[in-house]
Design a protein around this motif. Structure first.
Motif, PDB file in Angstrom:
ATOM      1  N   LYS A  51       0.839  -1.209   0.000  1.00 20.12           N
ATOM      2  CA  LYS A  51       0.000   0.000   0.000  1.00 20.12           C
ATOM      3  C   LYS A  51       0.870   1.254   0.000  1.00 20.12           C
ATOM      4  O   LYS A  51       0.595   2.218  -0.729  1.00 20.12           O
ATOM      5  CB  LYS A  51      -0.927   0.003   1.215  1.00 20.12           C
ATOM      6  N   THR A  52       1.932   1.229   0.803  1.00 22.76           N
ATOM      7  CA  THR A  52       2.851   2.375   0.839  1.00 22.76           C
ATOM      8  C   THR A  52       3.496   2.607  -0.516  1.00 22.76           C
ATOM      9  O   THR A  52       3.607   3.748  -0.991  1.00 22.76           O
ATOM     10  CB  THR A  52       3.953   2.137   1.891  1.00 22.76           C
ATOM     11  N   THR A  55       0.915   3.965  -2.993  1.00 22.53           N
ATOM     12  CA  THR A  55       0.656   5.375  -2.662  1.00 22.53           C
ATOM     13  C   THR A  55       1.791   6.254  -3.176  1.00 22.53           C
ATOM     14  O   THR A  55       1.557   7.357  -3.709  1.00 22.53           O
ATOM     15  CB  THR A  55       0.499   5.558  -1.145  1.00 22.53           C
ATOM     16  N   GLU A  58       1.343   6.655  -6.835  1.00 21.68           N
ATOM     17  CA  GLU A  58       0.300   7.643  -7.112  1.00 21.68           C
ATOM     18  C   GLU A  58       0.851   9.065  -6.970  1.00 21.68           C
ATOM     19  O   GLU A  58       0.594   9.931  -7.815  1.00 21.68           O
ATOM     20  CB  GLU A  58      -0.868   7.439  -6.152  1.00 21.68           C
ATOM     21  N   THR A  59       1.621   9.290  -5.930  1.00 23.70           N
ATOM     22  CA  THR A  59       2.213  10.612  -5.707  1.00 23.70           C
ATOM     23  C   THR A  59       3.180  10.982  -6.827  1.00 23.70           C
ATOM     24  O   THR A  59       3.151  12.109  -7.356  1.00 23.70           O
ATOM     25  CB  THR A  59       2.959  10.643  -4.358  1.00 23.70           C
ATOM     26  N   LYS A 173      -4.725   1.248  -5.833  1.00 28.95           N
ATOM     27  CA  LYS A 173      -4.694   1.775  -4.466  1.00 28.95           C
ATOM     28  C   LYS A 173      -5.960   1.401  -3.711  1.00 28.95           C
ATOM     29  O   LYS A 173      -5.910   1.038  -2.532  1.00 28.95           O
ATOM     30  CB  LYS A 173      -4.527   3.292  -4.484  1.00 28.95           C
ATOM     31  N   THR A 177      -5.878  -1.078  -0.434  1.00 26.14           N
ATOM     32  CA  THR A 177      -6.421  -0.500   0.804  1.00 26.14           C
ATOM     33  C   THR A 177      -7.480  -1.418   1.393  1.00 26.14           C
ATOM     34  O   THR A 177      -7.526  -1.628   2.614  1.00 26.14           O
ATOM     35  CB  THR A 177      -7.018   0.889   0.533  1.00 26.14           C
TER      36      THR A 177
END
Length: 355
Positions: A51-52, A55, A58-59, A173, A177
């Motif tokens: 998940k990290t 993420t 995505e960033t 994501k 999640t």
């Protein structure tokens, strides 16, 4: 005399039975620590790590959208690599919340359908949850979109291509999640599910461990080298072909299987209770534990010595991959047959390998 004649054998039988029962009790193994170790030190941290990484992807992608330069795209590509590596460490746990989210397929299906991807980008109106888009999303779809020769130009000039990447990442994501959140409640079911019934978490763990090892062998090596096509190589079946990180993903997949067997934590630094400890506790199974451990060590270290991509090896040294595949194949019986039998677990998945 007749009473004495029958009493002596009966006493002997009872004595033997009692001794056997005592012996079985002495080698009884508590599988609970295996489940707790896997849940707390590997599975749950592994999903959290994925998940990290997603993420961060995505960033990085959003940063690229704000400044469409090669440098920003390279950062997003590295974030994709990190996500793909993290996925290799959890894809074997295709049960519970992961099965509900169908994460093994939605993240890891390859090769991707480039025709469907291009059609979706051109026409719009796609549903990434639809069955026809199973191989038009996920990690391998991003391999195609990020690493095609004109990737930067396309992203700079085609807004729909950027939107498509955003939708894939957003879907990933959302799914990871859901899995992370699901394990909050599922952990109790998992750690207490130590029976050998086919639907118990322990049986599911053993089955998916064996299944993932076979899939690694078949999809990452077998199909590309032509094992299912009369020896005719099929490089289009290579995982992450465009980025060329298939060898890295092979190593990470085997590293994950090895960690499950040994009971290692996610970092690989702590050796907890694993399948090897269970085998060592069973009569006459310590040698099987040693055999499987040695095979995993070999399969983990060998690809690290290769200096070329898998596709390059298919041309320069096909025998290297053929021999490695054969070694993987010969290792299956140790785990899928011998180990599962020693644990009293029925293998319930269907093997479509055909070899």
């Amino acid at each position: 005399m007749k009473l004495i004649k029958w009493t002596i054998p009966l006493c002997a039988v009872l004595l033997i039975t009692a001794c056997k029962k005592k012996k079985d009790e002495n080698i009884a193994f508590d599988k609970g620590p295996i489940m707790v170790n896997m849940a707390d030190n590997y599975i749950i941290p592994g999903y959290a790590d994925l998940k990290t990484k997603v993420t961060a992807l995505e960033t990085a992608w959003n940063d690229f959208l704000g400044d469409k330069t090669q440098a920003k795209l390279d950062v997003a590509k590295q974030a994709w690599i990190n996500s793909n590596i993290a996925f290799q460490h959890v894809k074997a746990f295709d049960f519970g919340p992961a099965m509900t989210a169908n994460i093994a397929f939605t993240f890891g299906t390859f090769p991707c359908d480039t025709t469907q991807i291009n059609s979706n980008i051109q026409t719009g109106g796609y549903d990434l949850n639809a069955s026809q888009n199973l191989d038009a999303s996920g990690l391998d779809a991003l391999d195609f979109l990020f690493y095609r020769p004109d990737a930067l130009t396309r992203f700079q000039t085609t807004a729909s291509a950027c939107t498509y990447v955003s939708d894939i990442v957003s879907k990933m994501k959302s799914e990871i999640t859901a899995v992370v959140n699901g394990w909050g409640a599922y952990r109790s079911t998992f750690v207490n599910g130590t029976s050998n019934e086919s639907t118990s978490p322990f049986a599911l763990l053993v089955n998916n461990f064996c299944k993932d090892f076979e899939l690694c062998k078949t999809t990452k090596i077998g199909f590309p080298i032509g094992n299912h096509t009369l020896g005719i190589q099929q490089p289009n079946y290579l995982e992450a072909r465009r980025s060329g990180i298939g060898r890295i993903l092979l190593i990470e997949n085997i590293k994950a299987s090895r960690a499950i067997f040994y009971g290692l934590d996610l970092s690989g630094n702590t050796n907890g209770i694993g399948f090897d400890d269970y085998l060592n506790a069973l009569e006459d199974k310590a040698s099987l534990s040693t055999t499987i451990a040695a095979r995993f060590d070999y399969m983990y270290l060998t690809p690290q010595s290769w200096t070329e991509t898998l596709e390059e090896l298919m041309t320069s040294s096909p025998g290297t991959l053929e021999n490695f595949y054969a070694y993987q194949q010969s290792s299956v019986i140790n785990m899928k047959t011998d180990m599962a039998s020693a644990f009293g677990v029925l293998i319930t998945y269907q093997d479509t390998d055909g070899d």
